[in-house]
Design a protein around this motif. Sequence first.
Motif, PDB file in Angstrom:
ATOM      1  N   VAL A   3       0.855  -1.193   0.000  1.00  0.00           N
ATOM      2  CA  VAL A   3       0.000   0.000   0.000  1.00  0.00           C
ATOM      3  C   VAL A   3       0.889   1.239   0.000  1.00  0.00           C
ATOM      4  CG1 VAL A   3      -1.704   1.327   1.312  1.00  0.00           C
ATOM      5  CG2 VAL A   3      -1.890  -1.167   1.200  1.00  0.00           C
ATOM      6  N   ILE A   4       0.585   2.176  -0.868  1.00  0.00           N
ATOM      7  CA  ILE A   4       1.280   3.456  -0.920  1.00  0.00           C
ATOM      8  C   ILE A   4       0.332   4.528  -0.392  1.00  0.00           C
ATOM      9  CG2 ILE A   4       2.516   5.116  -2.359  1.00  0.00           C
ATOM     10  CD1 ILE A   4       3.859   2.404  -2.354  1.00  0.00           C
ATOM     11  N   GLU A   5       0.806   5.335   0.566  1.00  0.00           N
ATOM     12  CA  GLU A   5      -0.028   6.370   1.172  1.00  0.00           C
ATOM     13  C   GLU A   5       0.584   7.752   0.915  1.00  0.00           C
ATOM     14  OE1 GLU A   5      -1.823   3.723   4.883  1.00  0.00           O
ATOM     15  OE2 GLU A   5      -0.066   4.982   5.224  1.00  0.00           O
ATOM     16  N   PRO A   6       0.271   8.352  -0.238  1.00  0.00           N
ATOM     17  CA  PRO A   6       0.807   9.685  -0.531  1.00  0.00           C
ATOM     18  C   PRO A   6       0.096  10.769   0.273  1.00  0.00           C
ATOM     19  CG  PRO A   6       0.098   8.525  -2.533  1.00  0.00           C
ATOM     20  CD  PRO A   6      -0.492   7.807  -1.367  1.00  0.00           C
ATOM     21  N   GLY A   7       0.837  11.805   0.584  1.00  0.00           N
ATOM     22  CA  GLY A   7       0.240  13.028   1.110  1.00  0.00           C
ATOM     23  C   GLY A   7      -0.041  13.956  -0.053  1.00  0.00           C
ATOM     24  N   GLY A   8       0.183  15.249   0.131  1.00  0.00           N
ATOM     25  CA  GLY A   8      -0.066  16.206  -0.938  1.00  0.00           C
ATOM     26  C   GLY A   8       0.853  15.961  -2.124  1.00  0.00           C
ATOM     27  N   THR A   9       0.261  15.662  -3.275  1.00  0.00           N
ATOM     28  CA  THR A   9       1.014  15.345  -4.480  1.00  0.00           C
ATOM     29  C   THR A   9       0.399  16.080  -5.668  1.00  0.00           C
ATOM     30  OG1 THR A   9       1.355  13.121  -3.568  1.00  0.00           O
ATOM     31  CG2 THR A   9       1.963  13.458  -5.865  1.00  0.00           C
ATOM     32  N   GLN A  10       1.235  16.623  -6.521  1.00  0.00           N
ATOM     33  CA  GLN A  10       0.744  17.350  -7.684  1.00  0.00           C
ATOM     34  C   GLN A  10      -0.037  16.407  -8.603  1.00  0.00           C
ATOM     35  OE1 GLN A  10       4.294  18.913  -9.472  1.00  0.00           O
ATOM     36  NE2 GLN A  10       4.826  20.146  -7.684  1.00  0.00           N
TER      37      GLN A  10
ATOM     38  N   ALA B  69     -17.548  24.323   2.339  1.00  0.00           N
ATOM     39  CA  ALA B  69     -16.970  23.995   1.038  1.00  0.00           C
ATOM     40  C   ALA B  69     -15.942  25.033   0.618  1.00  0.00           C
ATOM     41  CB  ALA B  69     -18.067  23.875  -0.014  1.00  0.00           C
ATOM     42  N   THR B  70     -16.252  26.302   0.840  1.00  0.00           N
ATOM     43  CA  THR B  70     -15.317  27.374   0.495  1.00  0.00           C
ATOM     44  C   THR B  70     -14.042  27.272   1.327  1.00  0.00           C
ATOM     45  OG1 THR B  70     -17.117  28.851  -0.138  1.00  0.00           O
ATOM     46  CG2 THR B  70     -14.999  29.872   0.367  1.00  0.00           C
ATOM     47  N   GLY B  71     -14.192  26.976   2.614  1.00  0.00           N
ATOM     48  CA  GLY B  71     -13.031  26.826   3.485  1.00  0.00           C
ATOM     49  C   GLY B  71     -12.147  25.657   3.080  1.00  0.00           C
ATOM     50  N   ILE B  72     -12.777  24.548   2.738  1.00  0.00           N
ATOM     51  CA  ILE B  72     -12.028  23.366   2.294  1.00  0.00           C
ATOM     52  C   ILE B  72     -11.288  23.661   0.995  1.00  0.00           C
ATOM     53  CG2 ILE B  72     -12.286  21.044   1.362  1.00  0.00           C
ATOM     54  CD1 ILE B  72     -12.504  20.878   4.271  1.00  0.00           C
ATOM     55  N   GLN B  73     -11.963  24.368   0.087  1.00  0.00           N
ATOM     56  CA  GLN B  73     -11.327  24.691  -1.198  1.00  0.00           C
ATOM     57  C   GLN B  73     -10.085  25.556  -0.987  1.00  0.00           C
ATOM     58  OE1 GLN B  73     -13.854  26.639  -4.096  1.00  0.00           O
ATOM     59  NE2 GLN B  73     -12.696  25.732  -5.768  1.00  0.00           N
TER      60      GLN B  73
ATOM     61  N   ILE C  73      -9.895  18.868  -9.730  1.00  0.00           N
ATOM     62  CA  ILE C  73     -11.164  18.270 -10.153  1.00  0.00           C
ATOM     63  C   ILE C  73     -12.084  18.076  -8.948  1.00  0.00           C
ATOM     64  CG2 ILE C  73     -12.241  16.184 -11.095  1.00  0.00           C
ATOM     65  CD1 ILE C  73      -9.742  15.912 -12.884  1.00  0.00           C
ATOM     66  N   GLY C  74     -11.502  17.608  -7.830  1.00  0.00           N
ATOM     67  CA  GLY C  74     -12.287  17.411  -6.620  1.00  0.00           C
ATOM     68  C   GLY C  74     -12.874  18.705  -6.094  1.00  0.00           C
ATOM     69  N   ALA C  75     -12.073  19.780  -6.136  1.00  0.00           N
ATOM     70  CA  ALA C  75     -12.556  21.082  -5.669  1.00  0.00           C
ATOM     71  C   ALA C  75     -13.686  21.601  -6.556  1.00  0.00           C
ATOM     72  CB  ALA C  75     -11.403  22.080  -5.647  1.00  0.00           C
ATOM     73  N   GLU C  76     -13.556  21.389  -7.849  1.00  0.00           N
ATOM     74  CA  GLU C  76     -14.625  21.801  -8.772  1.00  0.00           C
ATOM     75  C   GLU C  76     -15.910  21.039  -8.485  1.00  0.00           C
ATOM     76  OE1 GLU C  76     -13.272  21.277 -12.757  1.00  0.00           O
ATOM     77  OE2 GLU C  76     -11.622  22.718 -12.559  1.00  0.00           O
TER      78      GLU C  76
ATOM     79  N   TYR D  24      -7.304  23.314   0.284  1.00  0.00           N
ATOM     80  CA  TYR D  24      -6.729  22.513  -0.796  1.00  0.00           C
ATOM     81  C   TYR D  24      -5.822  23.360  -1.693  1.00  0.00           C
ATOM     82  CZ  TYR D  24      -9.765  18.522   0.220  1.00  0.00           C
ATOM     83  OH  TYR D  24     -10.378  17.445   0.812  1.00  0.00           O
ATOM     84  N   ALA D  25      -6.234  24.605  -1.945  1.00  0.00           N
ATOM     85  CA  ALA D  25      -5.417  25.496  -2.784  1.00  0.00           C
ATOM     86  C   ALA D  25      -4.063  25.744  -2.137  1.00  0.00           C
ATOM     87  CB  ALA D  25      -6.148  26.813  -3.010  1.00  0.00           C
ATOM     88  N   ASN D  26      -4.038  25.912  -0.814  1.00  0.00           N
ATOM     89  CA  ASN D  26      -2.771  26.102  -0.106  1.00  0.00           C
ATOM     90  C   ASN D  26      -1.925  24.835  -0.131  1.00  0.00           C
ATOM     91  OD1 ASN D  26      -3.270  28.784   0.624  1.00  0.00           O
ATOM     92  ND2 ASN D  26      -4.376  28.189   2.481  1.00  0.00           N
ATOM     93  N   MET D  27      -2.581  23.690   0.004  1.00  0.00           N
ATOM     94  CA  MET D  27      -1.865  22.416  -0.049  1.00  0.00           C
ATOM     95  C   MET D  27      -1.241  22.207  -1.424  1.00  0.00           C
ATOM     96  SD  MET D  27      -4.589  19.980   1.994  1.00  0.00           S
ATOM     97  CE  MET D  27      -3.865  18.491   1.333  1.00  0.00           C
ATOM     98  N   GLU D  28      -1.975  22.604  -2.458  1.00  0.00           N
ATOM     99  CA  GLU D  28      -1.510  22.396  -3.827  1.00  0.00           C
ATOM    100  C   GLU D  28      -0.218  23.166  -4.102  1.00  0.00           C
ATOM    101  OE1 GLU D  28      -3.682  21.846  -8.162  1.00  0.00           O
ATOM    102  OE2 GLU D  28      -4.605  23.109  -6.636  1.00  0.00           O
TER     103      GLU D  28
END
Length: 266
Positions: free
Chosen positions: A168-175, A199-203, A181-184, A206-210
């Motif tokens: 099992v491979i468990e990646p964290g934040g990966t490009q 939803a806005t807060g989560i988005q 797509i998930g945020a959309e 995610y943008a910061n993680m990206e």
Amino acid sequence: MAKTVLVTGASSGIGKATAIYLAQNGYQVYGAARRLNRLQELNTFGIIPISLDVTKEESIEACVASIGSVDILINSAGLGSYGALEDVPIPEAKNQMEINLFGVARLIQLVLPQMRKNRYGKIVNISSVGGKMGLPMGSWYHASKFALEGMSDCLRNEVRQFGIDVIVIEPGGTQSEMMAIGAENMQRVSKKSVYSNLATGIQKMYANMEKNAAAPIVVARLIKKGIEAKHPKTRYIGGTMAKPMLFMRKLLSDKLFDKMIMSQIK
């Protein structure tokens, strides 16, 4: 003789990086994806493109049959579709489970007979830190990854007697395309619901993680390490914030971990 590898989800992200990296290191690689036109550039690396829709039985069967004997299966095809549990239509939820779980299971079923005959095989399932912890608005994605983790644990002890390893491979934040797509999808599903602020807060999170996400090659190197180990670990962790997040999940109680996560959503 070079080992034969089937990499699903090879048109982008981790799957693409892994297919290229393994081909560059002497493996015979088949790169599979639904969008065959996006696989053509892989030809320059000696990778054989193959059509695969993991939601369609006939496509899965044709893919495996066209290869014959698969020594190493890397299940990288995946979908991250988000939205509040109350808002996500059940057909969308089922589609996510088909791609992230049932498609994986069916591919494994089809490659196992030949692996057993050969007394050799590596099955690599790309999970996520999201297979060990859940974030709001991601119920079905996390459900699929939690299920993949459990399935892998069961499978590992079923097939080890035949010389087959399950990793099992468990990646964290990966490009990858998945986060955008998930945020959309999340905005489409929950933007006008009672969960719109969340939803806005989560988005935003995610943008910061990206911005700080690791390159897919980081995960590709982990996969190579796993399949080449004489006695591979059951799990390999890598990518941005993967190890710290899993450490905190193990250390903190559920409620304290919830507080930590929600403090990052603003």
